[in-house]
Design a protein around this motif. Structure first.
Motif, PDB file in Angstrom:
ATOM      1  N   LEU A  45     -29.774 -43.156 -36.956  1.00  0.00           N
ATOM      2  CA  LEU A  45     -30.047 -44.588 -36.979  1.00  0.00           C
ATOM      3  C   LEU A  45     -28.765 -45.396 -36.777  1.00  0.00           C
ATOM      4  O   LEU A  45     -28.705 -46.296 -35.939  1.00  0.00           O
ATOM      5  CB  LEU A  45     -30.711 -44.950 -38.310  1.00  0.00           C
ATOM      6  CG  LEU A  45     -31.019 -46.403 -38.610  1.00  0.00           C
ATOM      7  CD1 LEU A  45     -31.861 -47.041 -37.514  1.00  0.00           C
ATOM      8  CD2 LEU A  45     -31.736 -46.505 -39.937  1.00  0.00           C
ATOM      9  N   GLN A  58     -26.632 -37.922 -43.904  1.00  0.00           N
ATOM     10  CA  GLN A  58     -28.026 -37.502 -43.806  1.00  0.00           C
ATOM     11  C   GLN A  58     -28.486 -37.708 -42.358  1.00  0.00           C
ATOM     12  O   GLN A  58     -28.198 -38.746 -41.754  1.00  0.00           O
ATOM     13  CB  GLN A  58     -28.861 -38.328 -44.802  1.00  0.00           C
ATOM     14  CG  GLN A  58     -30.233 -37.791 -45.086  1.00  0.00           C
ATOM     15  CD  GLN A  58     -31.269 -38.194 -44.052  1.00  0.00           C
ATOM     16  OE1 GLN A  58     -31.086 -39.112 -43.268  1.00  0.00           O
ATOM     17  NE2 GLN A  58     -32.367 -37.471 -44.038  1.00  0.00           N
ATOM     18  N   ARG A  90     -31.646 -48.096 -47.986  1.00  0.00           N
ATOM     19  CA  ARG A  90     -30.442 -47.425 -48.498  1.00  0.00           C
ATOM     20  C   ARG A  90     -29.188 -47.892 -47.743  1.00  0.00           C
ATOM     21  O   ARG A  90     -28.146 -48.125 -48.348  1.00  0.00           O
ATOM     22  CB  ARG A  90     -30.586 -45.916 -48.386  1.00  0.00           C
ATOM     23  CG  ARG A  90     -31.626 -45.390 -49.341  1.00  0.00           C
ATOM     24  CD  ARG A  90     -31.689 -43.905 -49.298  1.00  0.00           C
ATOM     25  NE  ARG A  90     -31.699 -43.488 -50.694  1.00  0.00           N
ATOM     26  CZ  ARG A  90     -31.358 -42.310 -51.113  1.00  0.00           C
ATOM     27  NH1 ARG A  90     -30.939 -41.405 -50.259  1.00  0.00           N
ATOM     28  NH2 ARG A  90     -31.425 -42.001 -52.385  1.00  0.00           N
ATOM     29  N   LEU A  91     -29.296 -48.004 -46.427  1.00  0.00           N
ATOM     30  CA  LEU A  91     -28.156 -48.460 -45.635  1.00  0.00           C
ATOM     31  C   LEU A  91     -27.816 -49.919 -45.939  1.00  0.00           C
ATOM     32  O   LEU A  91     -26.642 -50.297 -45.976  1.00  0.00           O
ATOM     33  CB  LEU A  91     -28.430 -48.270 -44.145  1.00  0.00           C
ATOM     34  CG  LEU A  91     -28.479 -46.822 -43.663  1.00  0.00           C
ATOM     35  CD1 LEU A  91     -29.054 -46.741 -42.257  1.00  0.00           C
ATOM     36  CD2 LEU A  91     -27.089 -46.186 -43.720  1.00  0.00           C
ATOM     37  N   ILE A 137     -24.084 -41.780 -44.694  1.00  0.00           N
ATOM     38  CA  ILE A 137     -24.623 -41.605 -43.346  1.00  0.00           C
ATOM     39  C   ILE A 137     -24.609 -40.155 -42.882  1.00  0.00           C
ATOM     40  O   ILE A 137     -24.965 -39.880 -41.745  1.00  0.00           O
ATOM     41  CB  ILE A 137     -23.908 -42.506 -42.307  1.00  0.00           C
ATOM     42  CG1 ILE A 137     -22.436 -42.174 -42.205  1.00  0.00           C
ATOM     43  CG2 ILE A 137     -24.145 -43.952 -42.605  1.00  0.00           C
ATOM     44  CD1 ILE A 137     -21.730 -42.917 -41.098  1.00  0.00           C
ATOM     45  N   SER A 165     -37.388 -46.999 -45.774  1.00  0.00           N
ATOM     46  CA  SER A 165     -36.641 -46.360 -46.860  1.00  0.00           C
ATOM     47  C   SER A 165     -35.181 -46.136 -46.474  1.00  0.00           C
ATOM     48  O   SER A 165     -34.259 -46.443 -47.237  1.00  0.00           O
ATOM     49  CB  SER A 165     -37.309 -45.035 -47.217  1.00  0.00           C
ATOM     50  OG  SER A 165     -36.571 -44.355 -48.188  1.00  0.00           O
ATOM     51  N   HIS A 166     -34.950 -45.615 -45.279  1.00  0.00           N
ATOM     52  CA  HIS A 166     -33.585 -45.377 -44.811  1.00  0.00           C
ATOM     53  C   HIS A 166     -32.830 -46.693 -44.616  1.00  0.00           C
ATOM     54  O   HIS A 166     -31.651 -46.795 -44.966  1.00  0.00           O
ATOM     55  CB  HIS A 166     -33.582 -44.556 -43.527  1.00  0.00           C
ATOM     56  CG  HIS A 166     -33.939 -43.125 -43.754  1.00  0.00           C
ATOM     57  ND1 HIS A 166     -33.150 -42.264 -44.491  1.00  0.00           N
ATOM     58  CD2 HIS A 166     -35.016 -42.409 -43.365  1.00  0.00           C
ATOM     59  CE1 HIS A 166     -33.717 -41.068 -44.528  1.00  0.00           C
ATOM     60  NE2 HIS A 166     -34.851 -41.135 -43.857  1.00  0.00           N
ATOM     61  N   LEU A 202     -40.052 -42.202 -36.319  1.00  0.00           N
ATOM     62  CA  LEU A 202     -40.240 -42.257 -37.766  1.00  0.00           C
ATOM     63  C   LEU A 202     -41.466 -43.083 -38.122  1.00  0.00           C
ATOM     64  O   LEU A 202     -41.869 -43.962 -37.361  1.00  0.00           O
ATOM     65  CB  LEU A 202     -39.014 -42.898 -38.434  1.00  0.00           C
ATOM     66  CG  LEU A 202     -37.674 -42.209 -38.227  1.00  0.00           C
ATOM     67  CD1 LEU A 202     -36.557 -43.063 -38.807  1.00  0.00           C
ATOM     68  CD2 LEU A 202     -37.687 -40.831 -38.857  1.00  0.00           C
ATOM     69  N   ASN A 224     -40.874 -44.437 -43.720  1.00  0.00           N
ATOM     70  CA  ASN A 224     -39.662 -43.632 -43.672  1.00  0.00           C
ATOM     71  C   ASN A 224     -38.493 -44.462 -43.159  1.00  0.00           C
ATOM     72  O   ASN A 224     -37.403 -44.444 -43.734  1.00  0.00           O
ATOM     73  CB  ASN A 224     -39.907 -42.396 -42.792  1.00  0.00           C
ATOM     74  CG  ASN A 224     -38.856 -41.347 -42.965  1.00  0.00           C
ATOM     75  OD1 ASN A 224     -37.745 -41.511 -42.479  1.00  0.00           O
ATOM     76  ND2 ASN A 224     -39.211 -40.263 -43.646  1.00  0.00           N
ATOM     77  N   LEU A 225     -38.704 -45.201 -42.084  1.00  0.00           N
ATOM     78  CA  LEU A 225     -37.643 -46.046 -41.538  1.00  0.00           C
ATOM     79  C   LEU A 225     -37.246 -47.111 -42.549  1.00  0.00           C
ATOM     80  O   LEU A 225     -36.060 -47.353 -42.772  1.00  0.00           O
ATOM     81  CB  LEU A 225     -38.077 -46.685 -40.221  1.00  0.00           C
ATOM     82  CG  LEU A 225     -37.076 -47.620 -39.558  1.00  0.00           C
ATOM     83  CD1 LEU A 225     -35.728 -46.952 -39.328  1.00  0.00           C
ATOM     84  CD2 LEU A 225     -37.639 -48.158 -38.244  1.00  0.00           C
ATOM     85  N   THR A 275     -31.187 -38.427 -40.517  1.00  0.00           N
ATOM     86  CA  THR A 275     -31.916 -39.597 -40.020  1.00  0.00           C
ATOM     87  C   THR A 275     -31.050 -40.850 -40.076  1.00  0.00           C
ATOM     88  O   THR A 275     -31.035 -41.646 -39.130  1.00  0.00           O
ATOM     89  CB  THR A 275     -33.208 -39.807 -40.823  1.00  0.00           C
ATOM     90  OG1 THR A 275     -34.018 -38.637 -40.701  1.00  0.00           O
ATOM     91  CG2 THR A 275     -33.990 -41.009 -40.334  1.00  0.00           C
ATOM     92  N   ARG A 276     -30.314 -41.024 -41.160  1.00  0.00           N
ATOM     93  CA  ARG A 276     -29.443 -42.201 -41.257  1.00  0.00           C
ATOM     94  C   ARG A 276     -28.309 -42.136 -40.241  1.00  0.00           C
ATOM     95  O   ARG A 276     -27.926 -43.154 -39.665  1.00  0.00           O
ATOM     96  CB  ARG A 276     -28.927 -42.361 -42.688  1.00  0.00           C
ATOM     97  CG  ARG A 276     -30.014 -42.843 -43.636  1.00  0.00           C
ATOM     98  CD  ARG A 276     -29.468 -43.283 -44.966  1.00  0.00           C
ATOM     99  NE  ARG A 276     -28.911 -42.215 -45.755  1.00  0.00           N
ATOM    100  CZ  ARG A 276     -29.599 -41.451 -46.603  1.00  0.00           C
ATOM    101  NH1 ARG A 276     -30.899 -41.647 -46.762  1.00  0.00           N
ATOM    102  NH2 ARG A 276     -28.995 -40.510 -47.300  1.00  0.00           N
TER     103      ARG A 276
END
Length: 90
Positions: free
Chosen positions: A10, A4, A45-46, A2, A41-42, A34, A38-39, A6-7
């Motif tokens: 979020l 990064q 990952r989360l 987290i 993708s994040h 976003l 893009n959203l 953007t993450r």
């Protein structure tokens, strides 16, 4: 995971909604500014890290996606936040 930007934004946004609260994908997209891809993708990952849960369903006839922070995600966010505060000497 987290750190990064953007993450982190979020996860902070989801944490601010309160424990167990869900946010709708479109709302998150608008607030964070976003693109859909893009959203997504994040969030993927989360979700793979176990920090968020993504729930898909319908509101009326319209498909919707809701996101919530898991207890693991909330703990990771709080640990990260505390580390940042220590770095800042707060």
């Amino acid at each position: 995971m987290i750190h990064q930007e953007t993450r982190l934004r979020l996860v902070a946004l989801l944490a601010g909604l309160g424990e167990g609260a869900e946010a709708e994908f479109g709302w998150l997209q608008g607030v964070l500014g976003l693109s859909e891809g893009n959203l997504s993708s994040h969030l993927r990952r989360l979700e793979e890290a176990g920090y968020v849960e993504v729930r898909k369903g319908y509101q009326g006839r319209r498909p919707r996606t809701w996101v919530r922070l898991t207890p693991k995600g909330r703990a990771a966010y709080e640990a990260h936040r505390q580390a940042l505060l220590r770095l800042l000497g707060a």
